[in-house]
Design a protein around this motif. Structure first.
Motif, PDB file in Angstrom:
ATOM      1  N   ARG A   1       0.948  -1.122   0.007  1.00 51.18           N
ATOM      2  CA  ARG A   1       0.390   0.213  -0.452  1.00 51.18           C
ATOM      3  C   ARG A   1       0.739   1.021   0.138  1.00 51.18           C
ATOM      4  O   ARG A   1       1.724   1.601   0.952  1.00 51.18           O
ATOM      5  CB  ARG A   1      -0.574  -0.048   1.185  1.00 51.18           C
ATOM      6  N   ALA A   2       0.723   2.391  -1.354  1.00 53.32           N
ATOM      7  CA  ALA A   2       1.419   3.020  -0.822  1.00 53.32           C
ATOM      8  C   ALA A   2       0.520   3.980  -0.595  1.00 53.32           C
ATOM      9  O   ALA A   2       0.202   4.689  -2.514  1.00 53.32           O
ATOM     10  CB  ALA A   2       2.949   3.381  -2.364  1.00 53.32           C
ATOM     11  N   HIS A   3       0.118   5.373   0.266  1.00 51.96           N
ATOM     12  CA  HIS A   3      -0.425   6.569   0.048  1.00 51.96           C
ATOM     13  C   HIS A   3       0.458   7.951  -0.518  1.00 51.96           C
ATOM     14  O   HIS A   3       1.405   7.849   0.383  1.00 51.96           O
ATOM     15  CB  HIS A   3      -1.262   6.090   0.974  1.00 51.96           C
ATOM     16  N   LEU A   4      -0.094   8.475  -1.033  1.00 57.31           N
ATOM     17  CA  LEU A   4       0.112  10.009  -1.502  1.00 57.31           C
ATOM     18  C   LEU A   4      -0.285  11.102  -1.272  1.00 57.31           C
ATOM     19  O   LEU A   4      -1.633  10.915  -1.779  1.00 57.31           O
ATOM     20  CB  LEU A   4       1.718   9.882  -2.514  1.00 57.31           C
ATOM     21  N   ASP A   5      -0.629  11.679   0.074  1.00 57.57           N
ATOM     22  CA  ASP A   5      -1.536  13.043  -0.347  1.00 57.57           C
ATOM     23  C   ASP A   5      -1.034  14.133   0.378  1.00 57.57           C
ATOM     24  O   ASP A   5       0.638  14.329   1.221  1.00 57.57           O
ATOM     25  CB  ASP A   5      -3.018  12.977  -0.070  1.00 57.57           C
ATOM     26  N   ALA A   6      -1.916  15.270   0.041  1.00 59.66           N
ATOM     27  CA  ALA A   6      -0.852  16.593   1.598  1.00 59.66           C
ATOM     28  C   ALA A   6      -0.808  16.457   2.591  1.00 59.66           C
ATOM     29  O   ALA A   6       0.192  17.292   3.323  1.00 59.66           O
ATOM     30  CB  ALA A   6      -2.779  17.782   1.079  1.00 59.66           C
ATOM     31  N   ASP A   7      -1.237  15.507   3.523  1.00 56.33           N
ATOM     32  CA  ASP A   7      -0.561  15.559   4.434  1.00 56.33           C
ATOM     33  C   ASP A   7       0.490  14.563   5.229  1.00 56.33           C
ATOM     34  O   ASP A   7       0.814  14.324   6.078  1.00 56.33           O
ATOM     35  CB  ASP A   7      -1.704  13.809   5.255  1.00 56.33           C
ATOM     36  N   GLY A   8       0.516  13.616   4.099  1.00 58.19           N
ATOM     37  CA  GLY A   8       1.869  12.865   3.917  1.00 58.19           C
ATOM     38  C   GLY A   8       2.101  11.814   3.316  1.00 58.19           C
ATOM     39  O   GLY A   8       1.361  11.522   2.711  1.00 58.19           O
ATOM     40  N   VAL A   9       2.692  11.117   3.615  1.00 59.09           N
ATOM     41  CA  VAL A   9       3.179   9.155   3.309  1.00 59.09           C
ATOM     42  C   VAL A   9       2.814   8.513   4.220  1.00 59.09           C
ATOM     43  O   VAL A   9       3.408   8.708   4.989  1.00 59.09           O
ATOM     44  CB  VAL A   9       4.615   9.692   2.608  1.00 59.09           C
ATOM     45  N   ARG A  10       2.625   7.591   3.328  1.00 65.01           N
ATOM     46  CA  ARG A  10       1.999   6.120   4.285  1.00 65.01           C
ATOM     47  C   ARG A  10       2.431   4.948   3.563  1.00 65.01           C
ATOM     48  O   ARG A  10       1.322   4.573   2.414  1.00 65.01           O
ATOM     49  CB  ARG A  10       0.063   6.213   4.750  1.00 65.01           C
ATOM     50  N   VAL A  11       3.544   4.442   3.442  1.00 62.07           N
ATOM     51  CA  VAL A  11       3.797   2.771   2.642  1.00 62.07           C
ATOM     52  C   VAL A  11       4.164   1.891   3.707  1.00 62.07           C
ATOM     53  O   VAL A  11       4.584   2.255   5.048  1.00 62.07           O
ATOM     54  CB  VAL A  11       4.843   3.318   2.002  1.00 62.07           C
ATOM     55  N   GLY A  12       2.979   0.650   3.118  1.00 64.40           N
ATOM     56  CA  GLY A  12       3.640   0.137   3.943  1.00 64.40           C
ATOM     57  C   GLY A  12       3.758  -1.956   3.249  1.00 64.40           C
ATOM     58  O   GLY A  12       2.540  -2.128   1.934  1.00 64.40           O
ATOM     59  N   LEU A  13       4.683  -2.352   3.665  1.00 67.74           N
ATOM     60  CA  LEU A  13       4.932  -3.484   1.900  1.00 67.74           C
ATOM     61  C   LEU A  13       5.125  -5.152   3.216  1.00 67.74           C
ATOM     62  O   LEU A  13       5.535  -4.849   4.377  1.00 67.74           O
ATOM     63  CB  LEU A  13       5.908  -3.265   1.408  1.00 67.74           C
ATOM     64  N   GLN A  14       4.414  -6.024   3.140  1.00 66.67           N
ATOM     65  CA  GLN A  14       4.161  -7.085   3.952  1.00 66.67           C
ATOM     66  C   GLN A  14       4.397  -8.218   2.435  1.00 66.67           C
ATOM     67  O   GLN A  14       4.233  -8.834   2.033  1.00 66.67           O
ATOM     68  CB  GLN A  14       3.815  -7.421   4.571  1.00 66.67           C
ATOM     69  N   LEU A  15       5.487  -9.445   3.452  1.00 62.11           N
ATOM     70  CA  LEU A  15       6.504  -9.600   2.191  1.00 62.11           C
ATOM     71  C   LEU A  15       6.161 -11.778   2.788  1.00 62.11           C
ATOM     72  O   LEU A  15       6.720 -11.610   4.838  1.00 62.11           O
ATOM     73  CB  LEU A  15       7.509  -9.598   1.298  1.00 62.11           C
ATOM     74  N   THR A  16       6.227 -12.325   2.569  1.00 63.27           N
ATOM     75  CA  THR A  16       5.136 -14.109   2.838  1.00 63.27           C
ATOM     76  C   THR A  16       6.591 -14.851   1.746  1.00 63.27           C
ATOM     77  O   THR A  16       6.658 -14.763   0.469  1.00 63.27           O
ATOM     78  CB  THR A  16       4.610 -14.710   3.116  1.00 63.27           C
ATOM     79  N   SER A  17       7.069 -15.771   2.048  1.00 70.26           N
ATOM     80  CA  SER A  17       7.861 -16.634   0.990  1.00 70.26           C
ATOM     81  C   SER A  17       6.283 -17.630   0.610  1.00 70.26           C
ATOM     82  O   SER A  17       5.079 -17.124   1.354  1.00 70.26           O
ATOM     83  CB  SER A  17       8.726 -18.125   1.594  1.00 70.26           C
ATOM     84  N   VAL A  18       6.258 -18.392  -0.229  1.00 71.03           N
ATOM     85  CA  VAL A  18       5.176 -19.085  -0.656  1.00 71.03           C
ATOM     86  C   VAL A  18       4.649 -19.934  -0.099  1.00 71.03           C
ATOM     87  O   VAL A  18       3.784 -20.423  -0.270  1.00 71.03           O
ATOM     88  CB  VAL A  18       5.718 -19.084  -2.274  1.00 71.03           C
ATOM     89  N   ASP A  19       5.414 -20.344   1.121  1.00 71.63           N
ATOM     90  CA  ASP A  19       4.816 -21.652   2.065  1.00 71.63           C
ATOM     91  C   ASP A  19       4.582 -20.347   2.855  1.00 71.63           C
ATOM     92  O   ASP A  19       3.924 -21.400   4.032  1.00 71.63           O
ATOM     93  CB  ASP A  19       6.134 -22.294   2.442  1.00 71.63           C
ATOM     94  N   GLY A  20       4.165 -19.461   3.012  1.00 71.89           N
ATOM     95  CA  GLY A  20       3.917 -18.482   3.957  1.00 71.89           C
ATOM     96  C   GLY A  20       4.207 -18.148   5.341  1.00 71.89           C
ATOM     97  O   GLY A  20       3.224 -17.251   5.697  1.00 71.89           O
TER      98      GLY A  20
ATOM     99  N   THR B   1       8.065  -7.223   6.807  1.00 71.48           N
ATOM    100  CA  THR B   1       7.447  -5.828   6.408  1.00 71.48           C
ATOM    101  C   THR B   1       7.959  -4.749   6.888  1.00 71.48           C
ATOM    102  O   THR B   1       8.740  -5.013   8.371  1.00 71.48           O
ATOM    103  CB  THR B   1       6.508  -6.225   8.630  1.00 71.48           C
ATOM    104  N   MET B   2       7.632  -4.481   5.934  1.00 73.27           N
ATOM    105  CA  MET B   2       7.916  -2.549   6.398  1.00 73.27           C
ATOM    106  C   MET B   2       7.358  -1.196   6.163  1.00 73.27           C
ATOM    107  O   MET B   2       5.359  -1.741   5.516  1.00 73.27           O
ATOM    108  CB  MET B   2       9.264  -2.591   4.915  1.00 73.27           C
ATOM    109  N   SER B   3       7.561  -0.213   6.680  1.00 74.76           N
ATOM    110  CA  SER B   3       6.806   0.678   6.406  1.00 74.76           C
ATOM    111  C   SER B   3       7.130   2.170   6.417  1.00 74.76           C
ATOM    112  O   SER B   3       8.031   2.529   7.192  1.00 74.76           O
ATOM    113  CB  SER B   3       5.360   1.088   8.094  1.00 74.76           C
ATOM    114  N   LEU B   4       6.436   2.744   6.311  1.00 71.74           N
ATOM    115  CA  LEU B   4       7.580   4.645   6.001  1.00 71.74           C
ATOM    116  C   LEU B   4       6.084   5.587   6.076  1.00 71.74           C
ATOM    117  O   LEU B   4       4.711   5.226   5.487  1.00 71.74           O
ATOM    118  CB  LEU B   4       7.567   4.839   4.109  1.00 71.74           C
ATOM    119  N   THR B   5       6.033   6.491   7.031  1.00 67.55           N
ATOM    120  CA  THR B   5       4.715   7.536   7.021  1.00 67.55           C
ATOM    121  C   THR B   5       5.239   8.661   7.987  1.00 67.55           C
ATOM    122  O   THR B   5       6.616   8.599   8.562  1.00 67.55           O
ATOM    123  CB  THR B   5       4.134   6.791   8.785  1.00 67.55           C
ATOM    124  N   GLY B   6       5.240   9.342   7.176  1.00 62.33           N
ATOM    125  CA  GLY B   6       5.643  10.812   7.437  1.00 62.33           C
ATOM    126  C   GLY B   6       4.355  12.370   7.044  1.00 62.33           C
ATOM    127  O   GLY B   6       4.036  11.977   5.737  1.00 62.33           O
TER     128      GLY B   6
END
Length: 217
Positions: free
Chosen positions: A162-181, A186-191
């Motif tokens: 999820r990558a959201h960008l607007d006048a209030d700021g930035v909110r990015v979230g990434l979650q990755l798993t292997s194919v077996d789950g 887990t990464m986030s960027l907010t500010g």
């Protein structure tokens, strides 16, 4: 001595001039190969890849400040790479990234159509400037899949971006798993996001350079 950056290009939807300065909180949790978690402050620049940052003649003498990721040639190569990754040949691309070539924060891209509507989000995971993986959202604008290099070994992963960008700021979230789950990353960027004045952008580069000197000492 004056050090000016040309930053007078308007991005009307956000009411910002580009490049803009993002003051963010970066959190990363790696589960493989060993559990490692970190949270740190990060200053990234938001730029249009058609409009590379051009240093004034006064700033060119400051070679210790690595702006390698924000040159015209680098922008052109990145735009071709990003558009190819999402199966497009044209479009506007915004990039959120650290300006130094040896960046450690992920690079986030928004691919826009002719109406400036996002058609894809991309997260590029990097370490010391080297790409570990690139993840492009699918038709639903959320799910991703691809290879992530973990401890030198390419690993197939799936997840959500999820990558959201607007006048209030930035909110990015990434979650990755292997194919077996199994959880991988887990990464986030907010500010906040603000128009990058010449002074603010140069000071952000100076702080990054000072931080690198401390780490190297």
């Amino acid at each position: 001595m004056s050090m000016a950056l040309e930053t007078d290009t308007s991005f009307s939807d956000l009411g910002l001039s580009l490049p803009a300065l993002a003051r963010l909180r970066l959190h990363q949790t790696w589960t493989a190969p060993l559990p490692v978690s970190s949270t740190q402050a990060a200053e990234l620049w938001l730029a249009d890849l058609d409009l590379p940052v051009r240093l004034s003649r006064w700033a060119h003498g400051f070679r210790s400040y690595d702006l390698g990721a924000f040159t015209a040639d680098e922008f052109a190569a990145r735009k071709r790479d990003v558009l190819a990754a999402c199966g497009r040949t044209d479009g506007r691309v915004l990039m959120l990234a650290q300006p130094a070539r040896d960046a450690v924060a992920p690079r986030i891209y928004w691919v826009l159509d002719e109406d400036d509507t996002p058609v894809a989000h991309i997260a590029e995971i990097v370490h010391d400037g080297e790409r570990l993986g690139m993840f492009v959202t699918g038709a639903d604008g959320r799910h991703v899949q691809g290879r992530l290099v973990i401890d030198g070994t390419p690993t197939e992963t799936v997840g959500q971006l999820r990558a959201h960008l607007d006048a209030d700021g930035v909110r990015v979230g990434l979650q990755l798993t292997s194919v077996d789950g199994s959880p991988v990353l887990t990464m986030s960027l907010t500010g906040t996001l603000a128009s990058g004045s010449s002074r603010a952008l140069i000071q952000s580069v100076q702080r990054a350079a000072a931080s690198q000197r401390v780490l190297a000492a």
